[in-house]
Scaffold this motif. Sequence first.
Motif, PDB file in Angstrom:
ATOM      1  N   SER A   1       9.059 -11.582 -43.142  1.00  0.00           N
ATOM      2  CA  SER A   1       9.611 -11.116 -44.409  1.00  0.00           C
ATOM      3  C   SER A   1       9.820  -9.606 -44.413  1.00  0.00           C
ATOM      4  O   SER A   1      10.782  -9.101 -45.003  1.00  0.00           O
ATOM      5  CB  SER A   1       8.691 -11.510 -45.567  1.00  0.00           C
ATOM      6  OG  SER A   1       8.703 -12.905 -45.761  1.00  0.00           O
TER       7      SER A   1
ATOM      8  N   VAL B   1      21.077 -10.306 -50.602  1.00  0.00           N
ATOM      9  CA  VAL B   1      20.450 -11.632 -50.448  1.00  0.00           C
ATOM     10  C   VAL B   1      19.251 -11.552 -49.507  1.00  0.00           C
ATOM     11  O   VAL B   1      18.194 -12.159 -49.765  1.00  0.00           O
ATOM     12  CB  VAL B   1      21.482 -12.654 -49.928  1.00  0.00           C
ATOM     13  CG1 VAL B   1      20.791 -13.964 -49.535  1.00  0.00           C
ATOM     14  CG2 VAL B   1      22.535 -12.932 -50.994  1.00  0.00           C
TER      15      VAL B   1
ATOM     16  N   LEU C   1      15.404 -12.602 -50.484  1.00  0.00           N
ATOM     17  CA  LEU C   1      14.648 -13.610 -49.730  1.00  0.00           C
ATOM     18  C   LEU C   1      13.328 -13.050 -49.208  1.00  0.00           C
ATOM     19  O   LEU C   1      12.324 -13.774 -49.116  1.00  0.00           O
ATOM     20  CB  LEU C   1      15.480 -14.135 -48.560  1.00  0.00           C
ATOM     21  CG  LEU C   1      16.635 -15.077 -48.895  1.00  0.00           C
ATOM     22  CD1 LEU C   1      17.435 -15.408 -47.647  1.00  0.00           C
ATOM     23  CD2 LEU C   1      16.114 -16.358 -49.542  1.00  0.00           C
ATOM     24  N   SER C   2      13.327 -11.765 -48.883  1.00  0.00           N
ATOM     25  CA  SER C   2      12.096 -11.146 -48.359  1.00  0.00           C
ATOM     26  C   SER C   2      11.006 -11.050 -49.425  1.00  0.00           C
ATOM     27  O   SER C   2       9.833 -10.844 -49.088  1.00  0.00           O
ATOM     28  CB  SER C   2      12.403  -9.751 -47.814  1.00  0.00           C
ATOM     29  OG  SER C   2      12.645  -8.832 -48.867  1.00  0.00           O
TER      30      SER C   2
ATOM     31  N   LEU D   1      10.041 -13.461 -51.286  1.00  0.00           N
ATOM     32  CA  LEU D   1       9.464 -14.797 -51.480  1.00  0.00           C
ATOM     33  C   LEU D   1       8.435 -15.054 -50.387  1.00  0.00           C
ATOM     34  O   LEU D   1       8.779 -15.531 -49.297  1.00  0.00           O
ATOM     35  CB  LEU D   1      10.575 -15.857 -51.431  1.00  0.00           C
ATOM     36  CG  LEU D   1      11.738 -15.713 -52.418  1.00  0.00           C
ATOM     37  CD1 LEU D   1      12.794 -16.772 -52.163  1.00  0.00           C
ATOM     38  CD2 LEU D   1      11.223 -15.806 -53.856  1.00  0.00           C
TER      39      LEU D   1
ATOM     40  N   PHE E   1       8.441 -18.288 -48.452  1.00  0.00           N
ATOM     41  CA  PHE E   1       9.531 -18.392 -47.495  1.00  0.00           C
ATOM     42  C   PHE E   1       9.135 -17.733 -46.173  1.00  0.00           C
ATOM     43  O   PHE E   1       9.336 -18.299 -45.088  1.00  0.00           O
ATOM     44  CB  PHE E   1      10.773 -17.724 -48.084  1.00  0.00           C
ATOM     45  CG  PHE E   1      11.965 -17.735 -47.173  1.00  0.00           C
ATOM     46  CD1 PHE E   1      12.685 -18.885 -46.940  1.00  0.00           C
ATOM     47  CD2 PHE E   1      12.370 -16.561 -46.550  1.00  0.00           C
ATOM     48  CE1 PHE E   1      13.782 -18.887 -46.100  1.00  0.00           C
ATOM     49  CE2 PHE E   1      13.466 -16.550 -45.710  1.00  0.00           C
ATOM     50  CZ  PHE E   1      14.176 -17.716 -45.485  1.00  0.00           C
TER      51      PHE E   1
END
Length: 442
Positions: free
Chosen positions: A61, A317, A321-322, A324, A327
């Motif tokens: 991440s 984006v 995403l990083s 989360l 994730f």
Amino acid sequence: MSARGIGWTLHGDGKNVRPGGFVAPEERLTWPRTIGIGAQHVVAMFGATFLVPLITGFPPSTTLLFSGIGTILFLVITAGRVPSYLGSSFAFIAPIAAAQSQHGAPGALGGIIMAGAALALIGGIVHSAGTRWIQAAMPPIVTGAIVALIGLNLAPTAKAGFEQAPLTALVTVVSILLVTVLFKGILGRLSILVGVLTGYAVAMVRGEVDFAAIGSAAWFGLPDFAAPEFHLSVVGLFIPVVLVLVAENIGHMKSVAAMTDRDLDPYTGRALMADGLATMIAGSGGGSGTTTYAENIGVMAASRVYSTAAYWVAGIVAILLSLLPKFGALIATVPAGVLGGAGVVLYGMIGILGVRIWVQNRVDFSNPINLSTAGVALVVGIADFTWTIGDLTFAGIALGTASALIIFHGMTAIARARGSEHVPGPEELESSDHGARPSKLG
């Protein structure tokens, strides 16, 4: 377009690419379509960008966060003229591993920062003096040797991962190879990602995946950061990476310039400085070094959309995403067998990319200078020769790079003085196709 690279004109009706045309960097389609293309760029860079931190042990991440930040920084510094995504560079894997064995992750991060600073400095010189001096210092025979030895030096790492789960690794390798030839378009270009996903599925069935970390991870939050340490002994490990990044960036710039019918030479120095600064920022917080991505150039070639607006979307984006953690924890569960299988293909591809540089530039191996330059450099790099002077340790990649430069320029100088062998002059180097096609070290 503004000096900061934001503010695009609509291409045609904004819905379709004009017949025989393309969406220029300063243009865009409608925002829903631009967002979709930006998301496609995220998918294209995803597999390669995540493999580097997974192989080196860095938090995925964190690398993704700095990848997004670096891309936006790149767009700003190049004034929106150069459509590119900055993802993790495979050229950093070997020096990171070597630096970690000496000084841990902080020492490797310090090396990444030093490499970024050197790249930014070279970018400043290129911005003022142009690129001809780089072509003279690093002709195709030298650049190809450096790229090849970086990839082949990593062969033992791929073998070590492969042996931890041979069946899973073999499935990963076969999947990557089959996807490459079975599918066309974007799916074929994502063969590494698809192969890793297939290997991951096999690893799950075989009970090789540990999901414990996912349950304990939060849904939202900042990635893990780490502070660098600076050790003079790692300098020799990261110098070769700088030379590769210079050649790679220039090659990508020439590719984009040819596809967009633009003269991007005035922005080459800016691009190098931007990549250098992005790498420094990444190393300052625990991320991997960056480079421009051939995967995304392939997406542009297929879609004929070169809009930098799509790259702003991709960068944003990636940052989202990083943030989360679940994730990131999911990505971190990829087992060693899958990584080993992917490494067999990737490291081999990096090695052969060096050979491709020789082929594309018609390097004459009947010339003993070229033959000696490549032969000695490859043996030194693959065998991982090591030379220690006090606190400084120079390993195979550094020594192989030095060998290529010293042997080529040393033998060339002697041959010119003696008139004993034809060597390419400045005019031949200038007209060479050196670096004109994108490589895939990213």
